[in-house]
Each structure stands twice: as C-alpha cells, then as structure tokens.
Design an enzyme around this catalytic site. Structure first.
Site, PDB file in Angstrom:
ATOM      1  N   SER A  90       0.825  -1.206   0.000  1.00  0.00           N
ATOM      2  CA  SER A  90       0.000   0.000   0.000  1.00  0.00           C
ATOM      3  C   SER A  90       0.862   1.261   0.000  1.00  0.00           C
ATOM      4  O   SER A  90       0.346   2.368   0.133  1.00  0.00           O
ATOM      5  CB  SER A  90      -0.894  -0.006   1.242  1.00  0.00           C
ATOM      6  OG  SER A  90      -0.126  -0.423   2.361  1.00  0.00           O
ATOM      7  N   THR A 209       1.938   6.849   0.428  1.00  0.00           N
ATOM      8  CA  THR A 209       0.997   5.782   0.091  1.00  0.00           C
ATOM      9  C   THR A 209       0.903   5.555  -1.417  1.00  0.00           C
ATOM     10  O   THR A 209       1.237   6.454  -2.207  1.00  0.00           O
ATOM     11  CB  THR A 209      -0.416   6.159   0.600  1.00  0.00           C
ATOM     12  OG1 THR A 209      -1.288   5.052   0.469  1.00  0.00           O
ATOM     13  CG2 THR A 209      -1.011   7.328  -0.165  1.00  0.00           C
ATOM     14  N   ARG A 219      -7.200   9.588  -9.328  1.00  0.00           N
ATOM     15  CA  ARG A 219      -7.682   9.874  -7.969  1.00  0.00           C
ATOM     16  C   ARG A 219      -6.505  10.167  -7.017  1.00  0.00           C
ATOM     17  O   ARG A 219      -5.492   9.488  -7.031  1.00  0.00           O
ATOM     18  CB  ARG A 219      -8.491   8.684  -7.470  1.00  0.00           C
ATOM     19  CG  ARG A 219      -9.056   8.841  -6.043  1.00  0.00           C
ATOM     20  CD  ARG A 219      -8.145   8.253  -4.992  1.00  0.00           C
ATOM     21  NE  ARG A 219      -8.756   8.204  -3.681  1.00  0.00           N
ATOM     22  CZ  ARG A 219      -8.102   7.879  -2.566  1.00  0.00           C
ATOM     23  NH1 ARG A 219      -6.820   7.573  -2.621  1.00  0.00           N
ATOM     24  NH2 ARG A 219      -8.710   7.852  -1.411  1.00  0.00           N
ATOM     25  N   THR A 242      -4.774   7.447   8.189  1.00  0.00           N
ATOM     26  CA  THR A 242      -4.814   6.331   7.247  1.00  0.00           C
ATOM     27  C   THR A 242      -6.280   5.930   7.097  1.00  0.00           C
ATOM     28  O   THR A 242      -7.110   6.257   7.931  1.00  0.00           O
ATOM     29  CB  THR A 242      -3.953   5.155   7.745  1.00  0.00           C
ATOM     30  OG1 THR A 242      -4.062   4.064   6.813  1.00  0.00           O
ATOM     31  CG2 THR A 242      -4.380   4.673   9.107  1.00  0.00           C
ATOM     32  N   GLY A 243      -6.562   5.248   6.013  1.00  0.00           N
ATOM     33  CA  GLY A 243      -7.945   4.843   5.775  1.00  0.00           C
ATOM     34  C   GLY A 243      -8.498   5.506   4.525  1.00  0.00           C
ATOM     35  O   GLY A 243      -7.728   5.928   3.655  1.00  0.00           O
TER      36      GLY A 243
HETATM   37  C1  SD4 Z   1      -5.903   7.169   0.598  1.00  0.00           C
HETATM   38  N1  SD4 Z   1      -5.522   7.290   2.969  1.00  0.00           N
HETATM   39  O1  SD4 Z   1      -5.351   7.214  -0.485  1.00  0.00           O
HETATM   40  C2  SD4 Z   1      -5.123   6.623   1.750  1.00  0.00           C
HETATM   41  C3  SD4 Z   1      -5.414   5.193   1.766  1.00  0.00           C
HETATM   42  C4  SD4 Z   1      -4.668   4.417   2.692  1.00  0.00           C
HETATM   43  O2  SD4 Z   1      -3.239   2.593   2.513  1.00  0.00           O
HETATM   44  O3  SD4 Z   1      -4.652   4.637   3.887  1.00  0.00           O
HETATM   45  N2  SD4 Z   1      -4.014   3.468   2.027  1.00  0.00           N
HETATM   46  O4  SD4 Z   1      -7.072   7.482   0.781  1.00  0.00           O
END
Ligand code: SD4
Length: 330
Positions: A90, A209, A219, A242-243
């Site tokens: 990720s 990320t 995006r 995160t998220g």
């Molecule tokens: C996002 N916050 O691109 C990031 C996603 C994430 O591991 O936490 N990815 O929305």
C-alpha cells in the site's frame, strides 16, 4: 451500535507489567506499556507510525533519533523503509495499482518550521516522500503532481523504475475478474503516516501511500494533502491519518487533531474527536476505516480509529511496540 470512549483496560495493565520486565520489547506485543508509551517524560525522542509495517519504519527512524539526528531526517528515512519494501503493498514499490493498472503514489512531509512539501499521482519513483521533501526544500511550491512531479523527481536525480511488481499484478488481475470494489476498500488501507520528536524537542511528520487499491485513475486521496493526511505544528504536535482518504479530507482530519491538542486535548482524545466528526456525517454503521495517530510536543502519543482493526507502532527509549488502537464504533 455502541460509541466507545477510551479507557484503560486490565489487559493493558498486564501489557505494562510485561513491559517493565522487558518481555514485550521489540516483538509487537500488542499492548501498551503505559510507563513508556504514555509517560509524561518530556522531550524524549519518540516515533509513532501507522500499522504493523510501522515497526520496521520506526527502527530506521529511531537509529537516527538515538544519534540526536533531526526529526525531519528521521521521519523521511523511517517511511522510506515501507516505500522500499515490496511486501508493503500500500506504499511505494510494490503498491497496488489503480483500476487501470497504474501504480500512482501520494506523499507529503512537514518540518518543525511548518514548511511542507507534497507530491501526488507520482509514477515511476518509489520514494515519493523524498521527492516531496525536495519540493519543500528546492522549490517555491508545496505540491507537484503527475508528470510534473515525475519530471522534477528525475531532475533531482531519483532513479526511475517500474513499481508494479508481479505480486501486485496478480492481485490486480484477480480483482479485475471479480470487480469487488467494496470489500477491497475495507481491507486495503495501510498508508504509512509517521511523526517524530527529536532530542531537541522538535517535530516532523510524513505520510506516503500508493492510495486506495483499485482507485479511479487520477484519484488523489488525503495522504499528500496538508491538513488532511498530515499536519505538524511544532508548538503543539502532529497528526497523520490512514484509511479512506475522502472521509479524512472532508473533515480536515489531521489539522483537526492538532487543533484539538492546541486546545488542551490529549493526543488520544484529539484523535477520537476526528473520527467522531467522520462518524457523525454517516447515519449508519460505517463500512470503511479511518484512523489517526498523534504526537504532542511533550512526546505524548495517541491514536483512534473509526472501527476495530487499526494498529500503530510507537518507539521510544529503544523500545518498539505495536498497539491496537481504541476505536469509536463497536
Ligand atoms: C488514501 N488514505 O489514499 C489513503 C489510503 C490508505 O493505505 O490509507 N491506504 O485514501
């Protein structure tokens, strides 16, 4: 549905006791040694980061912090570990691609002076956070995106490479067959956000990320957005998220956490307020995750997530520990 508010649990006391004995050192015991992790010791070098892979990243940051290096160098080198590790799918090299099969990276960094740098939709350069640092230090701008960001990375001498590993490709092909966007969104959110406090009492933060897996091409999430994925104010503290980035952006999540701390909230309370804001926008049980970590200038740490399942890593005094975060909605 039950709203959950942070409290000390018996199991944590046991974790603390084991910590005193040194039994939970460096093994990601999963419980908090309150004395070390939540101690009131001021200006103790500290690093906190998201998820289990934060443990390895912390070690790298800690090596620098222990030698009195500055928080900014530590945070960059720390998250570089996740960016370079293809097993962390990720972040950086080996990150999962968007729906069209492109690995696109988002990252940002902030220093003790409130300076910031960011890149978004960057392709072909695994150390997005280091490119973001160059944007901060070598340009008059804060954020570069897409082809412009890649051209800048090349100019700064970063090596270009294909970030799409065979393993990531296999997963992408599997997803393409099933097109199961919903459940994948729930599972894949392992961005690394990291906050560091150095021996001089200064803070820095970084977030990097490959974004949500199978996102739309083009995006960009919260991770490169100052105030959403990351915010640091040296006089108060820092926060990272995160998220599902869309949810974080809508509440200016990391900025909110820092502002709560400015008004006197403990890091964990401040993180809870941010997830509460997100929760309130939804009238039903959330089917997505958002989580925050926070570190204040005294070295106190905290975290909270919307739903169960978020863990974060804290390293201080040479002890590195993975902790299950408290969560809002049971
Ligand atoms: C996002 N916050 O691109 C990031 C996603 C994430 O591991 O936490 N990815 O929305």
């Amino acid at each position: 549905m039950r709203m959950y508010y942070p409290r000390r649990s018996f199991i944590k006391q046991i974790g603390a006791a084991l910590g005193y004995l040194g039994l939970s050192q460096r093994i990601g015991f999963g419980q908090t040694n309150d004395e070390i992790v939540y101690s009131k010791v001021e200006n103790t070098p500290t690093v906190i980061s998201t998820w289990k892979h934060g443990l390895a990243a912390n070690e790298s940051a800690w090596k620098l912090l222990a030698k009195n290096a500055n928080a900014l160098d530590a945070v960059e080198k720390g998250v570089n570990v996740s960016e370079n590790d293809p097993k962390v799918m990720s972040v950086g090299y080996g990150g999962l691609p968007d729906e069209e099969g492109y690995v696109t990276l988002d990252a940002c960094i902030m220093d003790k002076n409130g300076n910031a740098g960011a890149v978004a939709f960057l392709q072909g350069y695994k150390n997005a956070v280091s490119v973001a640092r160059k944007v901060m230090e070598n340009t008059r701008h804060i954020m570069l995106v897409g082809e412009g960001a890649a051209a800048f990375a090349q100019k700064m001498g970063f090596p270009k490479q294909n970030l799409f590993t065979e393993k990531a490709k296999d997963k992408w092909l599997l997803w393409k067959e099933s097109q199961d966007t919903k459940s994948k969104q729930l599972q894949i959110h392992d961005t690394i956000g990291m906050l560091t406090l150095d021996s001089g009492g200064d803070l820095a933060g970084a977030c990097t990320t490959s974004g949500l897996a199978w996102k739309m091409h083009g995006r960009v999430g919260d991770s490169p957005i100052i105030g959403a994925g990351l915010y640091v104010d040296n006089s108060v503290g820092g926060a990272a998220s995160t998220g599902v980035g869309e949810e974080c952006i809508k509440v200016c999540g990391s900025f909110l956490v820092v502002e709560m701390m400015r008004r006197g909230a403990e890091p964990v309370e401040a993180c809870f307020e941010a997830v509460r804001r997100i929760y309130r926008r939804h009238k039903k049980i959330p089917d997505f995750q958002v989580a925050f970590i926070a570190l204040n200038r005294k070295g106190r740490v905290g975290a909270a997530s919307l739903i169960k399942g978020f863990s974060y890593a804290v390293m201080r005094a040479g002890i590195n520990r993975l902790i299950e975060a408290e969560y809002l909605v049971k």
